[in-house]
Motif scaffolding. Sequence first.
Motif, PDB file in Angstrom:
ATOM      1  N   LEU A   1       1.103  -1.338   0.098  1.00 55.64           N
ATOM      2  CA  LEU A   1      -0.025  -0.062  -0.071  1.00 55.64           C
ATOM      3  C   LEU A   1       0.964   1.195   0.069  1.00 55.64           C
ATOM      4  O   LEU A   1       1.714   1.487   0.950  1.00 55.64           O
ATOM      5  CB  LEU A   1      -0.684   0.036   1.230  1.00 55.64           C
ATOM      6  CG  LEU A   1      -1.661   1.354   1.482  1.00 55.64           C
ATOM      7  CD1 LEU A   1      -2.731   1.435   0.639  1.00 55.64           C
ATOM      8  CD2 LEU A   1      -2.184   1.314   2.825  1.00 55.64           C
ATOM      9  N   THR A   2       0.628   2.042  -1.048  1.00 62.08           N
ATOM     10  CA  THR A   2       1.681   3.307  -1.053  1.00 62.08           C
ATOM     11  C   THR A   2       0.625   4.641  -0.941  1.00 62.08           C
ATOM     12  O   THR A   2      -0.429   4.488  -1.821  1.00 62.08           O
ATOM     13  CB  THR A   2       2.241   3.422  -2.447  1.00 62.08           C
ATOM     14  OG1 THR A   2       2.891   2.146  -2.428  1.00 62.08           O
ATOM     15  CG2 THR A   2       3.047   4.745  -2.551  1.00 62.08           C
ATOM     16  N   LEU A   3       0.717   5.500  -0.186  1.00 59.04           N
ATOM     17  CA  LEU A   3      -0.060   6.638   0.200  1.00 59.04           C
ATOM     18  C   LEU A   3       0.638   7.627  -0.513  1.00 59.04           C
ATOM     19  O   LEU A   3       2.099   8.167  -0.242  1.00 59.04           O
ATOM     20  CB  LEU A   3      -0.243   7.089   1.496  1.00 59.04           C
ATOM     21  CG  LEU A   3      -0.965   5.825   2.430  1.00 59.04           C
ATOM     22  CD1 LEU A   3      -1.104   6.007   3.767  1.00 59.04           C
ATOM     23  CD2 LEU A   3      -2.158   5.482   1.599  1.00 59.04           C
TER      24      LEU A   3
ATOM     25  N   ARG B   1      -3.749  10.345  -3.357  1.00 57.15           N
ATOM     26  CA  ARG B   1      -3.916   9.087  -4.340  1.00 57.15           C
ATOM     27  C   ARG B   1      -3.231   8.053  -3.185  1.00 57.15           C
ATOM     28  O   ARG B   1      -2.513   8.038  -2.370  1.00 57.15           O
ATOM     29  CB  ARG B   1      -2.637   9.302  -5.231  1.00 57.15           C
ATOM     30  CG  ARG B   1      -2.681   8.133  -6.121  1.00 57.15           C
ATOM     31  CD  ARG B   1      -1.468   8.214  -7.217  1.00 57.15           C
ATOM     32  NE  ARG B   1      -1.924   9.208  -8.102  1.00 57.15           N
ATOM     33  CZ  ARG B   1      -2.389   9.093  -9.479  1.00 57.15           C
ATOM     34  NH1 ARG B   1      -3.096   8.119  -9.738  1.00 57.15           N
ATOM     35  NH2 ARG B   1      -2.928  10.384  -9.886  1.00 57.15           N
ATOM     36  N   VAL B   2      -3.803   6.613  -3.458  1.00 53.57           N
ATOM     37  CA  VAL B   2      -3.735   5.787  -2.688  1.00 53.57           C
ATOM     38  C   VAL B   2      -3.340   4.678  -3.757  1.00 53.57           C
ATOM     39  O   VAL B   2      -4.205   4.425  -4.650  1.00 53.57           O
ATOM     40  CB  VAL B   2      -4.732   5.306  -1.820  1.00 53.57           C
ATOM     41  CG1 VAL B   2      -4.578   3.953  -1.206  1.00 53.57           C
ATOM     42  CG2 VAL B   2      -4.893   6.261  -0.727  1.00 53.57           C
TER      43      VAL B   2
ATOM     44  N   GLU C   1      -5.541   1.960  -8.001  1.00 51.95           N
ATOM     45  CA  GLU C   1      -5.357   3.321  -7.638  1.00 51.95           C
ATOM     46  C   GLU C   1      -6.539   3.832  -7.326  1.00 51.95           C
ATOM     47  O   GLU C   1      -7.680   3.584  -8.105  1.00 51.95           O
ATOM     48  CB  GLU C   1      -4.541   4.069  -8.841  1.00 51.95           C
ATOM     49  CG  GLU C   1      -3.132   3.542  -8.907  1.00 51.95           C
ATOM     50  CD  GLU C   1      -2.260   4.361  -9.790  1.00 51.95           C
ATOM     51  OE1 GLU C   1      -2.485   5.789  -9.592  1.00 51.95           O
ATOM     52  OE2 GLU C   1      -1.493   3.910 -10.496  1.00 51.95           O
TER      53      GLU C   1
ATOM     54  N   TRP D   1      -2.638   0.328  -4.173  1.00 48.96           N
ATOM     55  CA  TRP D   1      -2.199  -0.965  -3.815  1.00 48.96           C
ATOM     56  C   TRP D   1      -1.623  -1.859  -5.072  1.00 48.96           C
ATOM     57  O   TRP D   1      -2.353  -1.722  -5.858  1.00 48.96           O
ATOM     58  CB  TRP D   1      -3.749  -1.859  -3.447  1.00 48.96           C
ATOM     59  CG  TRP D   1      -4.447  -1.107  -2.165  1.00 48.96           C
ATOM     60  CD1 TRP D   1      -5.261  -0.387  -1.951  1.00 48.96           C
ATOM     61  CD2 TRP D   1      -4.084  -1.928  -0.933  1.00 48.96           C
ATOM     62  NE1 TRP D   1      -5.783  -0.200  -0.768  1.00 48.96           N
ATOM     63  CE2 TRP D   1      -4.760  -1.228   0.067  1.00 48.96           C
ATOM     64  CE3 TRP D   1      -3.123  -2.939  -0.615  1.00 48.96           C
ATOM     65  CZ2 TRP D   1      -4.830  -1.534   1.552  1.00 48.96           C
ATOM     66  CZ3 TRP D   1      -3.024  -2.830   0.829  1.00 48.96           C
ATOM     67  CH2 TRP D   1      -4.078  -2.498   1.827  1.00 48.96           C
TER      68      TRP D   1
ATOM     69  N   PRO E   1       0.378  11.407  -1.087  1.00 51.20           N
ATOM     70  CA  PRO E   1      -0.238  12.617  -0.616  1.00 51.20           C
ATOM     71  C   PRO E   1      -0.276  13.622  -1.751  1.00 51.20           C
ATOM     72  O   PRO E   1       0.712  13.713  -2.765  1.00 51.20           O
ATOM     73  CB  PRO E   1       0.310  13.287   0.690  1.00 51.20           C
ATOM     74  CG  PRO E   1       1.160  11.913   1.112  1.00 51.20           C
ATOM     75  CD  PRO E   1       1.667  11.295   0.090  1.00 51.20           C
TER      76      PRO E   1
END
Length: 78
Positions: free
Chosen positions: A51-53, A58-59, A71, A61, A55
Motif C-alpha cells: 500500500l502506497t499513500l 492518491r492511494v 489506484e 495497492w 499525498p
Amino acid sequence: MLAGQARDVGIDLIRYGSARLVGGVCLALLTPDPFRQVAEPYRHAHQTWQLTLLPPARVVWERELHAERWEFLYADTG
C-alpha cells in the motif's frame, strides 16, 4: 519476539518505517481478524500487497511486484 509481546498486551498492529522506501511506513497485522471474512478458496492463499499513500489524494495497492494494481483518488468533499 516483539510481535508476541505486542499480542500478549492486546496490540493488533505495529507501524514501522520501511527499509525499501525512505520515509515509507509499513504495517504488521498481528491478528487474523481482518481476514476472517475472506471466502474460500482464497482464505489460505498467500499474497503480498504493498500500500502506497501518495499525498495529497492518491492511494495505490499493488500485489506481488505489480501483477495487480489498484489506484484510488480522493477528492476533498469538505
